[in-house]
Motif scaffolding. Structure first.
Motif, short mmCIF file in Angstrom:
data_model
loop_
_atom_site.label_atom_id
_atom_site.label_comp_id
_atom_site.label_asym_id
_atom_site.label_seq_id
_atom_site.Cartn_x
_atom_site.Cartn_y
_atom_site.Cartn_z
N GLY A 1 0.85 -1.15 -0.05
CA GLY A 1 -0.02 0.05 0.00
C GLY A 1 0.92 1.24 0.00
O GLY A 1 0.46 2.25 0.64
N ALA A 2 2.12 1.08 -0.72
CA ALA A 2 2.78 2.44 -0.66
C ALA A 2 3.22 2.78 -1.98
O ALA A 2 2.88 1.98 -3.05
N THR B 1 9.72 6.81 0.68
CA THR B 1 11.25 6.43 1.38
C THR B 1 11.33 5.17 2.17
O THR B 1 10.31 4.51 2.21
N ALA B 2 12.45 4.90 2.58
CA ALA B 2 12.86 3.52 3.04
C ALA B 2 12.07 3.55 4.54
O ALA B 2 11.53 2.40 4.64
N ASP B 3 11.95 4.61 5.10
CA ASP B 3 11.39 4.46 6.59
C ASP B 3 9.83 4.43 6.25
O ASP B 3 9.16 3.74 7.00
N GLU B 4 9.47 5.22 5.22
CA GLU B 4 7.73 4.68 5.12
C GLU B 4 7.38 3.55 4.52
O GLU B 4 6.54 2.93 4.92
N LEU B 5 8.39 2.90 3.80
CA LEU B 5 8.02 1.55 3.71
C LEU B 5 8.29 0.41 4.77
O LEU B 5 7.52 -0.56 4.87
N PHE C 1 8.14 -6.82 1.21
CA PHE C 1 9.30 -6.16 1.88
C PHE C 1 10.57 -6.63 1.79
O PHE C 1 11.89 -6.07 1.91
N GLU C 2 10.78 -7.92 1.33
CA GLU C 2 12.15 -8.61 1.39
C GLU C 2 12.79 -7.87 -0.07
O GLU C 2 13.92 -7.78 -0.29
N ILE C 3 11.86 -7.49 -1.07
CA ILE C 3 12.40 -6.86 -2.15
C ILE C 3 12.58 -5.42 -1.92
O ILE C 3 13.60 -4.82 -2.05
N LEU C 4 11.37 -4.63 -1.47
CA LEU C 4 11.42 -3.26 -1.13
C LEU C 4 12.29 -2.85 -0.03
O LEU C 4 12.74 -1.60 -0.04
N GLY C 5 12.51 -3.59 0.76
CA GLY C 5 13.41 -3.34 1.98
C GLY C 5 14.62 -3.16 1.79
O GLY C 5 15.41 -2.74 2.67
N ASP C 6 15.10 -3.89 0.59
CA ASP C 6 16.68 -3.87 0.28
C ASP C 6 16.97 -3.00 -0.75
O ASP C 6 16.32 -3.23 -1.98
N PRO C 7 17.85 -1.89 -0.71
CA PRO C 7 17.97 -0.94 -1.57
C PRO C 7 18.28 -1.18 -3.20
O PRO C 7 17.89 -1.04 -3.94
N LYS C 8 19.18 -2.47 -2.87
CA LYS C 8 19.62 -2.87 -4.45
C LYS C 8 18.40 -3.59 -5.00
O LYS C 8 18.19 -3.41 -6.27
N ARG D 1 15.39 -3.27 -4.50
CA ARG D 1 14.29 -2.24 -4.98
C ARG D 1 14.79 -1.68 -6.24
O ARG D 1 13.87 -1.33 -6.97
N ALA D 2 15.95 -1.04 -6.42
CA ALA D 2 16.25 -0.66 -7.53
C ALA D 2 16.29 -1.32 -8.79
O ALA D 2 15.79 -1.06 -10.12
N LEU D 3 16.52 -2.62 -8.58
CA LEU D 3 16.42 -3.60 -9.65
C LEU D 3 14.76 -3.70 -10.20
O LEU D 3 14.64 -4.07 -11.40
#
Length: 354
Positions: A9-10, A15-19, A52-59, A61-63
């Motif tokens: 729901g984001a 931002t990382a904190d919002e996620l 969150f396993e995907i979006l919580g990791d910056p790399k 998420r970027a991919l």
């Protein structure tokens, strides 16, 4: 696979904190412990954990933002994926290529499907995902390699004495450790581990005795190798970084590597000179005051300042700043001052110009 942003729901600009907040809110609401026997809640909990396993990791998420769902597949190679996408965009696959528009079917990078896959297309796709055909038939994928653990950080306040002499302190700080329930796998049987929510690690309060080296200053960073979060799949442990703040001292000022100490002296000591005792962090020293010293005069004690933090550096000095202290007001002191006043030959403020 559902879009992880939609699952949490984001928005894609979150931002990382919002996620993290969105994930924690949903994970708490849907956790199996709070919904016993509710299969729908259990499935949603798994979806939220996977998202969150995907979006919580910056790399990761970027991919995902760049390539979409295909980036989450095991063995994904981003360099080959970019080559693949560029060739597709330029029509470099020859006949067939990609179909136009955003219709269904969906190629590996989202958007349209293939119109007639050329004979060597499947081999390119296998190369993209590092797939090999093992003996015995089906396709295999390379297992992901080890990943180093995250670094941890702790803020440490020390007294100026500790900065000069060094010290040992016991610290408490939060860091990630391997989940004791799932042993770092993130799974318990076929279900997501309820203790770590599938992350394989949990946060705990660590207590550690550390040595504060002599010479630290406010802003210094001390690295403690191997005291951070544990690695994944045999990866190395991260490091712990201590960010130092030196508390202000009530009587000693710090200027770079030098220290300044105000030393009270009597009028007679300043006029006639003599030896006085001055404190230092390494013990008292005897200091000779030249006759006729004025308030504000600095006397240098070499090598009594802050030590060099790095080998080969130069230690600072301690400057004792004389401060003449007059006796309490009394008839006798006034008579003495009158006698002293007659000794002034010029106006002491004559050179003061603004």
């Amino acid at each position: 696979m559902k879009d992880p942003y939609t699952v949490l729901g984001a928005s894609k600009t979150a931002t990382a904190d919002e996620l993290k907040k969105a994930y924690r809110k949903l994970a708490k609401k849907l956790h199996p412990d709070h919904n016993p026997g509710d299969k729908k809640a259990e499935e949603r909990f798994k979806e939220v954990s996977s998202a969150f396993e995907i979006l919580g990791d910056p790399k990761k998420r970027a991919l995902y933002d760049e390539f979409g769902e295909v980036s989450t597949r095991q063995g994904f190679d981003e360099a080959k994926a970019r080559q693949y996408a560029q060739a597709a965009a330029s029509g470099g696959f020859g006949r067939g290529g990609f179909s136009g528009g955003g219709g269904g079917g969906g190629g590996p990078f989202g958007g349209g499907g293939f119109q007639g896959e050329p004979a060597d297309f499947s081999s390119m796709f296998e190369e993209l995902f590092n797939q090999q055909r093992p003996a015995g038939g089906g396709r295999g994928r390379r297992a992901p390699g080890p990943e180093a653990g995250n670094d941890a950080e702790a803020k440490v306040e020390v007294d100026l004495r500790d900065a000069v002499l060094g010290a040992e302190r016991e610290l408490s700080f939060e860091r990630q450790v391997v989940c004791p329930t799932c042993k770092g796998t993130g799974m318990q049987g076929r279900a997501t581990c309820p203790q770590c929510n599938g992350e394989g690690q949990i946060e705990e309060t660590a207590r550690l005795k550390v040595k504060i080296p002599a010479g630290v200053e406010t802003g210094s960073v001390v690295r403690l190798a191997g005291q951070g979060a544990p690695g994944v799949r045999g990866g190395s442990t991260g490091d712990l970084y201590l960010r130092i703040t030196v508390r202000e001292h009530p009587t000693v000022r710090v200027t770079g590597k030098d220290l300044l100490l105000d030393l009270p002296v009597t009028a007679s000591e300043a006029l006639a000179g003599g030896e006085v005792t001055a404190p230092t962090f390494e013990g008292p020293v005897t200091l000779k005051i030249p006759a006729g010293s004025q308030s504000g005069r600095k006397l240098r004690l070499r090598g009594r300042g802050l030590p060099a933090l790095k080998a080969g550096g130069t230690r600072g000095d301690l400057y004792v700043v004389l401060q003449i202290v007059l006796p309490p007001d009394s008839e006798a002191s006034r008579e003495a001052v009158e006698a002293l006043q007659k000794l002034y030959k010029t106006d002491v403020r004559a050179s003061l110009v603004l």
